[in-house]
Design a protein around this motif. Sequence first.
Motif, PDB file in Angstrom:
ATOM      1  N   GLN A  77      -7.095   5.357  -3.488  1.00  0.00           N
ATOM      2  CA  GLN A  77      -5.696   5.475  -3.889  1.00  0.00           C
ATOM      3  C   GLN A  77      -5.528   6.541  -4.963  1.00  0.00           C
ATOM      4  OE1 GLN A  77      -5.242   1.341  -4.946  1.00  0.00           O
ATOM      5  NE2 GLN A  77      -4.312   0.812  -2.980  1.00  0.00           N
TER       6      GLN A  77
ATOM      7  N   THR B 166     -11.535   0.793  -3.125  1.00  0.00           N
ATOM      8  CA  THR B 166     -10.191   0.994  -2.585  1.00  0.00           C
ATOM      9  C   THR B 166      -9.317   1.724  -3.591  1.00  0.00           C
ATOM     10  OG1 THR B 166     -10.322  -0.946  -1.147  1.00  0.00           O
ATOM     11  CG2 THR B 166      -8.117  -0.206  -1.773  1.00  0.00           C
ATOM     12  N   ARG B 167      -9.405   1.340  -4.849  1.00  0.00           N
ATOM     13  CA  ARG B 167      -8.602   2.001  -5.876  1.00  0.00           C
ATOM     14  C   ARG B 167      -8.997   3.465  -6.038  1.00  0.00           C
ATOM     15  NH1 ARG B 167      -8.507  -3.422  -7.781  1.00  0.00           N
ATOM     16  NH2 ARG B 167     -10.605  -3.302  -8.647  1.00  0.00           N
TER      17      ARG B 167
ATOM     18  N   PRO C 190       0.800  -1.232   0.000  1.00  0.00           N
ATOM     19  CA  PRO C 190       0.000   0.000   0.000  1.00  0.00           C
ATOM     20  C   PRO C 190       0.830   1.279   0.000  1.00  0.00           C
ATOM     21  CG  PRO C 190      -0.942  -1.591   1.515  1.00  0.00           C
ATOM     22  CD  PRO C 190       0.366  -2.167   1.064  1.00  0.00           C
TER      23      PRO C 190
ATOM     24  N   GLU D 148      -3.212   6.886   1.170  1.00  0.00           N
ATOM     25  CA  GLU D 148      -2.483   5.636   1.388  1.00  0.00           C
ATOM     26  C   GLU D 148      -3.437   4.649   2.057  1.00  0.00           C
ATOM     27  OE1 GLU D 148       1.893   5.120   2.963  1.00  0.00           O
ATOM     28  OE2 GLU D 148       0.524   5.202   4.663  1.00  0.00           O
ATOM     29  N   THR D 149      -3.959   3.712   1.281  1.00  0.00           N
ATOM     30  CA  THR D 149      -5.050   2.856   1.727  1.00  0.00           C
ATOM     31  C   THR D 149      -4.514   1.471   2.067  1.00  0.00           C
ATOM     32  OG1 THR D 149      -6.493   4.091   0.226  1.00  0.00           O
ATOM     33  CG2 THR D 149      -7.365   2.062   1.166  1.00  0.00           C
TER      34      THR D 149
ATOM     35  N   ASN E 294       1.101   2.504  -3.676  1.00  0.00           N
ATOM     36  CA  ASN E 294      -0.071   2.329  -4.538  1.00  0.00           C
ATOM     37  C   ASN E 294      -1.094   3.434  -4.401  1.00  0.00           C
ATOM     38  OD1 ASN E 294      -0.145  -0.196  -6.277  1.00  0.00           O
ATOM     39  ND2 ASN E 294       0.799  -0.945  -4.393  1.00  0.00           N
ATOM     40  N   PHE E 295      -0.641   4.643  -4.151  1.00  0.00           N
ATOM     41  CA  PHE E 295      -1.553   5.788  -4.171  1.00  0.00           C
ATOM     42  C   PHE E 295      -0.887   6.922  -4.937  1.00  0.00           C
ATOM     43  CE2 PHE E 295       1.075   6.202  -0.450  1.00  0.00           C
ATOM     44  CZ  PHE E 295       1.302   7.559  -0.275  1.00  0.00           C
TER      45      PHE E 295
END
Length: 716
Positions: free
Chosen positions: A403, A399-400, A232, A408-409, A235-236
């Motif tokens: 991001q 969730t995406r 994670p 920051e998930t 990935n944002f």
Amino acid sequence: MDASPPKPAARATASPLRLWLEALAWRRRRLLSLCRRGWASLRVRGLRGTLARLRPSPPPQPFVAAAPRAPAAPGELRLPCPDAPRASIIVPVHGQPALTLACLQSLADSGDQAGFEVIVVDDASPAGTTEFLATIDGLRLRRNESNLGFIGSINAGAAMARGEYLVLLNNDTTVVPGWLDALLATFDAYPDTGAAGSKLVYPDGRLQEAGGIIFRDGLCWNHGRFEHPDDPRFNFVREVDYCSGAALAIPRALFARLGGLDAHFAPAYYEDADLGMRVRREGLRVRYQPASVVVHHEGASAGTDPTAGMKAHQAINRGRFVGRWREVLEQAHLPPTAGADAASERGRRHRVLVLDACTPMPDRDSGSVRMLALLRLLREEGCHVAFFNESGSHDGDYTRALQQLGVETWHQPWLGGLPRWLARHGAGFDLVVAARHTVLGPVLELLRLHAPRAALVFDTVDLHFLREQRAAELAGDRAGLRAAERTRRIELDLIARSDRTWVVSEAERQLLATLAPGARVGVVSNIHEPVAGGPGFEARSGLLFVGGFRHPPNVDAVRWLAAEILPRVRAREPGITLHVVGAEAPADIAALDGHDGIRVHGHVPDLAPLLRQCRLSVAPLRYGAGVKGKVNQALAHGLPVVATHCAVEGMHLREGEEALVADDAAAFADAVLRAHADAALWQRLSEGGLANTRRHFSPEAVRPVLRALLDGLPAR
């Protein structure tokens, strides 16, 4: 860019025994909380409804660096070449025809929707390269008479480009489908973006780069190098110092204004870092886009030996780079000893952790609309924001979406056990916002222990005990009243132990002034952007009810509406239709579809068409607490509302000017008929609702409360 990684900052760790004891205590508190919630859900929703809420989300699909498809023969490969491409992809090459062919094949197979052209700049390759490239249909080809190196080749390709954006792409890459659409979407989502870079992954699946960091001494570091690409932390969408020229997009007009890549760094290395510095000097941002994935066969074209060949220019150009940017580096960049994680957040105002029961799903419930808006406001105020939901689930596109918002998930398996995660990360947070008593209760002690510098905000969302109490009173449920009293004690205890409490209405703030007189309570209500300019009165017809059916007040409201209100309406106006929208409707409500003028739509991801089609929104809630998102949403779209007093509690609405309010079935039906038939009244309510949204529920109405909180936190 440089091979020597920066030293990580020291991090205190708790002993294994202490972590085990903390985890045991946390699990006990969480189990008690889940048991209470499960029992309450069984009483209200029954077994089937409770089991539906417990259904787990599927885990995310892990990234796998798939091998590219075997390239077609040069004469069989076809690339798009539209007359007006959105992007011009520039691929410099020197020999290495097999690498280039694999790269071009991946572009042909990418499936991206954005129109693009491919410009290959043959940098005086050995004999045969130009001939094979000339056989590729759709390719735009330039041959340099002498070797210009990476910088000269990119600038030469840019001079031929027709696209709105230039995309620099190494020939030792293979792109993952969707890479270009995601990369260009960064500029749409963030208009101040001057350059955007892809996530670079090694062929063995390890991460190569999640944006670049420039340290004070000119050392450049690929953030996340050799880590897992699904972590994670990488990935944002994030502002970075620069992105590698191996896969980098920039507006063509900006590239021209900056004079392209600077020949001062010829033939290559540090030109991308220098470009990032110049973009940021223009007041624009460089952003890393994790949804754009490119596999980079690093070293396949330039080698990996820093003392020989092209790589030898890396050390030389570092000195040139520092000489040019020394003042900026000394004033605004961190030394390598600070570590990559700290440097990746350089310039962030505060580090904020947000916890909630679920990942925001704004097309499903109003609480999610509010939470998503809060996260967006915190990001706009310059904060680094981390988020995870109570179960640690990855919720797919939801969730995406976080991001992509720059949050920051965290999710499993990366989250792991909460005590261990907080022991590792908690000390770095300045602010923790925990939504709902069911979330905060089990973790409050852990937060106080592992995030000692953080101010703790209890975001009630609404006062749950008040909603439970009203439901029990309506049903004459004595056991429900006892459960509401237990919830009241829990919520008041958490309010007393938190630094601040948020409620969603002035009415709830005044209630807490009596119940918890020493508490610091602020109002952070629902947040909606006003949307004016919809169709007028004559172009609309029918009624709209919106509400997720996991929420018991919505179930009660629709049953009352269908049984007692709508029959009175249709007795006088048989043509009026009621549209019911909401996920997971009970069987009796789903069965209403097609009967007595009722359409049950279920979950509707995009409500805009119905909000523009219907003439009125109805909110016949007989119990509940807080501010009702269904009412906010309608008012924000200029859709007049007929509601009960419970539904408009705390909304500052003026009766007859901004909404119509009635509490018994006959009066409610009369109000519906009046607003549905009177164009002048409809217009007044529509304009009044928009004005109410701007005054009390727009982002600008909430921003001062957040700024006051953030201004009171210690500076980092």
